[in-house]
Design a protein around this motif. Structure first.
Motif, PDB file in Angstrom:
ATOM      1  N   ARG A   1      21.813  61.151  18.889  1.00  0.00           N
ATOM      2  CA  ARG A   1      21.029  60.033  18.350  1.00  0.00           C
ATOM      3  C   ARG A   1      19.533  60.295  18.548  1.00  0.00           C
ATOM      4  NH1 ARG A   1      22.853  55.811  21.406  1.00  0.00           N
ATOM      5  NH2 ARG A   1      24.715  55.805  20.176  1.00  0.00           N
ATOM      6  N   ASP A   2      19.159  60.777  19.720  1.00  0.00           N
ATOM      7  CA  ASP A   2      17.756  61.100  19.996  1.00  0.00           C
ATOM      8  C   ASP A   2      17.257  62.202  19.062  1.00  0.00           C
ATOM      9  OD1 ASP A   2      17.780  59.245  22.016  1.00  0.00           O
ATOM     10  OD2 ASP A   2      17.901  60.732  23.634  1.00  0.00           O
ATOM     11  N   LEU A   3      18.081  63.204  18.835  1.00  0.00           N
ATOM     12  CA  LEU A   3      17.702  64.301  17.946  1.00  0.00           C
ATOM     13  C   LEU A   3      17.485  63.783  16.524  1.00  0.00           C
ATOM     14  CD1 LEU A   3      17.267  67.301  17.323  1.00  0.00           C
ATOM     15  CD2 LEU A   3      19.730  67.478  16.960  1.00  0.00           C
ATOM     16  N   MET A   4      18.396  62.968  16.039  1.00  0.00           N
ATOM     17  CA  MET A   4      18.268  62.421  14.684  1.00  0.00           C
ATOM     18  C   MET A   4      17.022  61.546  14.581  1.00  0.00           C
ATOM     19  SD  MET A   4      20.623  63.927  13.167  1.00  0.00           S
ATOM     20  CE  MET A   4      20.419  63.155  11.598  1.00  0.00           C
ATOM     21  N   TRP A   5      16.761  60.742  15.606  1.00  0.00           N
ATOM     22  CA  TRP A   5      15.569  59.892  15.617  1.00  0.00           C
ATOM     23  C   TRP A   5      14.307  60.746  15.593  1.00  0.00           C
ATOM     24  CZ3 TRP A   5      11.632  59.383  19.281  1.00  0.00           C
ATOM     25  CH2 TRP A   5      10.765  58.328  19.076  1.00  0.00           C
ATOM     26  N   SER A   6      14.309  61.837  16.350  1.00  0.00           N
ATOM     27  CA  SER A   6      13.096  62.639  16.483  1.00  0.00           C
ATOM     28  C   SER A   6      12.714  63.368  15.193  1.00  0.00           C
ATOM     29  CB  SER A   6      13.238  63.648  17.628  1.00  0.00           C
ATOM     30  OG  SER A   6      14.128  64.678  17.289  1.00  0.00           O
ATOM     31  N   VAL A   7      13.658  63.578  14.288  1.00  0.00           N
ATOM     32  CA  VAL A   7      13.331  64.290  13.047  1.00  0.00           C
ATOM     33  C   VAL A   7      13.276  63.373  11.826  1.00  0.00           C
ATOM     34  CG1 VAL A   7      14.244  66.486  13.878  1.00  0.00           C
ATOM     35  CG2 VAL A   7      15.742  64.949  12.596  1.00  0.00           C
ATOM     36  N   ASP A   8      13.511  62.086  11.985  1.00  0.00           N
ATOM     37  CA  ASP A   8      13.497  61.148  10.864  1.00  0.00           C
ATOM     38  C   ASP A   8      12.064  60.680  10.599  1.00  0.00           C
ATOM     39  OD1 ASP A   8      13.768  59.107   9.039  1.00  0.00           O
ATOM     40  OD2 ASP A   8      15.384  58.099  10.119  1.00  0.00           O
ATOM     41  N   PRO A   9      11.446  61.085   9.469  1.00  0.00           N
ATOM     42  CA  PRO A   9      10.054  60.718   9.202  1.00  0.00           C
ATOM     43  C   PRO A   9       9.848  59.208   9.036  1.00  0.00           C
ATOM     44  CG  PRO A   9      11.008  61.819   7.304  1.00  0.00           C
ATOM     45  CD  PRO A   9      12.023  61.900   8.414  1.00  0.00           C
ATOM     46  N   LYS A  10      10.907  58.463   8.737  1.00  0.00           N
ATOM     47  CA  LYS A  10      10.781  57.005   8.627  1.00  0.00           C
ATOM     48  C   LYS A  10      10.543  56.365   9.992  1.00  0.00           C
ATOM     49  CE  LYS A  10      14.045  57.023   4.848  1.00  0.00           C
ATOM     50  NZ  LYS A  10      15.436  56.839   4.586  1.00  0.00           N
ATOM     51  N   LYS A  11      10.774  57.094  11.043  1.00  0.00           N
ATOM     52  CA  LYS A  11      10.645  56.563  12.410  1.00  0.00           C
ATOM     53  C   LYS A  11       9.284  56.857  13.017  1.00  0.00           C
ATOM     54  CE  LYS A  11      14.964  55.284  12.424  1.00  0.00           C
ATOM     55  NZ  LYS A  11      15.331  53.926  12.201  1.00  0.00           N
ATOM     56  N   ASP A  12       8.345  57.387  12.227  1.00  0.00           N
ATOM     57  CA  ASP A  12       7.042  57.808  12.751  1.00  0.00           C
ATOM     58  C   ASP A  12       6.046  56.654  12.871  1.00  0.00           C
ATOM     59  OD1 ASP A  12       7.959  60.386  12.952  1.00  0.00           O
ATOM     60  OD2 ASP A  12       7.036  61.060  11.094  1.00  0.00           O
ATOM     61  N   THR A  13       6.481  55.540  13.433  1.00  0.00           N
ATOM     62  CA  THR A  13       5.573  54.422  13.648  1.00  0.00           C
ATOM     63  C   THR A  13       5.588  54.015  15.112  1.00  0.00           C
ATOM     64  OG1 THR A  13       7.228  52.704  13.245  1.00  0.00           O
ATOM     65  CG2 THR A  13       5.990  53.512  11.311  1.00  0.00           C
ATOM     66  N   TRP A  14       4.532  53.330  15.508  1.00  0.00           N
ATOM     67  CA  TRP A  14       4.431  52.825  16.879  1.00  0.00           C
ATOM     68  C   TRP A  14       5.593  51.874  17.168  1.00  0.00           C
ATOM     69  CZ3 TRP A  14       2.819  53.950  21.363  1.00  0.00           C
ATOM     70  CH2 TRP A  14       2.575  52.990  22.335  1.00  0.00           C
ATOM     71  N   GLY A  15       5.917  51.011  16.213  1.00  0.00           N
ATOM     72  CA  GLY A  15       7.014  50.066  16.420  1.00  0.00           C
ATOM     73  C   GLY A  15       8.352  50.751  16.662  1.00  0.00           C
ATOM     74  N   ASN A  16       8.625  51.823  15.934  1.00  0.00           N
ATOM     75  CA  ASN A  16       9.877  52.548  16.142  1.00  0.00           C
ATOM     76  C   ASN A  16       9.887  53.311  17.459  1.00  0.00           C
ATOM     77  OD1 ASN A  16      11.553  51.858  13.916  1.00  0.00           O
ATOM     78  ND2 ASN A  16      10.180  53.010  12.604  1.00  0.00           N
ATOM     79  N   PHE A  17       8.725  53.804  17.875  1.00  0.00           N
ATOM     80  CA  PHE A  17       8.635  54.435  19.191  1.00  0.00           C
ATOM     81  C   PHE A  17       8.973  53.411  20.276  1.00  0.00           C
ATOM     82  CE2 PHE A  17       6.107  55.341  23.014  1.00  0.00           C
ATOM     83  CZ  PHE A  17       6.644  56.571  23.364  1.00  0.00           C
ATOM     84  N   ILE A  18       8.411  52.204  20.154  1.00  0.00           N
ATOM     85  CA  ILE A  18       8.683  51.139  21.127  1.00  0.00           C
ATOM     86  C   ILE A  18      10.175  50.805  21.147  1.00  0.00           C
ATOM     87  CG2 ILE A  18       8.268  48.693  21.673  1.00  0.00           C
ATOM     88  CD1 ILE A  18       5.852  50.562  22.197  1.00  0.00           C
ATOM     89  N   LYS A  19      10.774  50.646  19.959  1.00  0.00           N
ATOM     90  CA  LYS A  19      12.208  50.334  19.882  1.00  0.00           C
ATOM     91  C   LYS A  19      13.047  51.416  20.559  1.00  0.00           C
ATOM     92  CE  LYS A  19      12.035  47.692  15.604  1.00  0.00           C
ATOM     93  NZ  LYS A  19      12.365  47.702  14.173  1.00  0.00           N
ATOM     94  N   ALA A  20      12.682  52.674  20.351  1.00  0.00           N
ATOM     95  CA  ALA A  20      13.432  53.771  20.974  1.00  0.00           C
ATOM     96  C   ALA A  20      13.314  53.709  22.491  1.00  0.00           C
ATOM     97  CB  ALA A  20      12.938  55.113  20.445  1.00  0.00           C
ATOM     98  N   CYS A  21      12.116  53.448  22.995  1.00  0.00           N
ATOM     99  CA  CYS A  21      11.911  53.346  24.449  1.00  0.00           C
ATOM    100  C   CYS A  21      12.711  52.176  25.021  1.00  0.00           C
ATOM    101  CB  CYS A  21      10.431  53.187  24.767  1.00  0.00           C
ATOM    102  SG  CYS A  21       9.437  54.654  24.433  1.00  0.00           S
TER     103      CYS A  21
END
Length: 149
Positions: free
Chosen positions: A7-27
């Motif tokens: 899941r972390d790997l998929m998140w790290s390469v998904d360009p749709k996740k390149d926002t501050w909000g998505n970083f916060i959600k992941a943390c």
């Protein structure tokens, strides 16, 4: 663990996740997974426009740094309370503290911990300014500032 890593790997390469909000959600998601097995009190302070774009390489490295710090708290701190500030304003600012057992951080360069060295290496690669304050019996405080362009 393998599912989380994938899941972390998929998140790290998904360009749709390149926002501050998505970083916060992941943390926050990672912390929720960790405290499912522990009884920490968690204090969050979040600031910054969730739509701000973050460089994907920086986002991935910062997430790995965040995970390693939280994992170290889990493994070594015996903490009851963890406080986190994640702020985006003319840079990315991360403060993480706990009330755990702490350690002598006066000689960080010669510390044997692989995780701690990995965090410092990643932060150096990001040209981050960081400070680790800890003493035995007094918990730890990570202060991280990463410049953004």
């Amino acid at each position: 663990m393998a599912v989380e890593t994938m899941r972390d790997l998929m998140w790290s390469v998904d360009p749709k996740k390149d926002t501050w909000g998505n970083f916060i959600k992941a943390c926050q998601g990672y912390v929720q997974n960790v405290i499912g097995k522990n009884h920490w009190t968690i204090d969050w302070e979040i600031e910054g426009d969730p739509q701000i774009r973050i460089n994907p390489g920086m986002r991935k490295q910062l997430f790995l740094v965040f995970k390693e710090i939280i994992t170290n708290i889990l493994k070594h701190a015996s903490a009851n309370k963890v406080s986190m500030t994640l702020r985006y304003d003319q840079g990315i600012h991360i403060l993480i503290s706990d009330d755990g057992v702490g350690f002598d951080s006066s000689n960080l360069e010669n510390f044997d911990g692989v995780g701690l060295r990995s965090v410092c290496r990643r932060l150096d690669d990001l040209n981050a300014e960081y400070k680790v304050e800890s003493a035995e019996g007094e918990g730890i405080l990570w202060q991280i500032t990463v410049p953004v362009k």
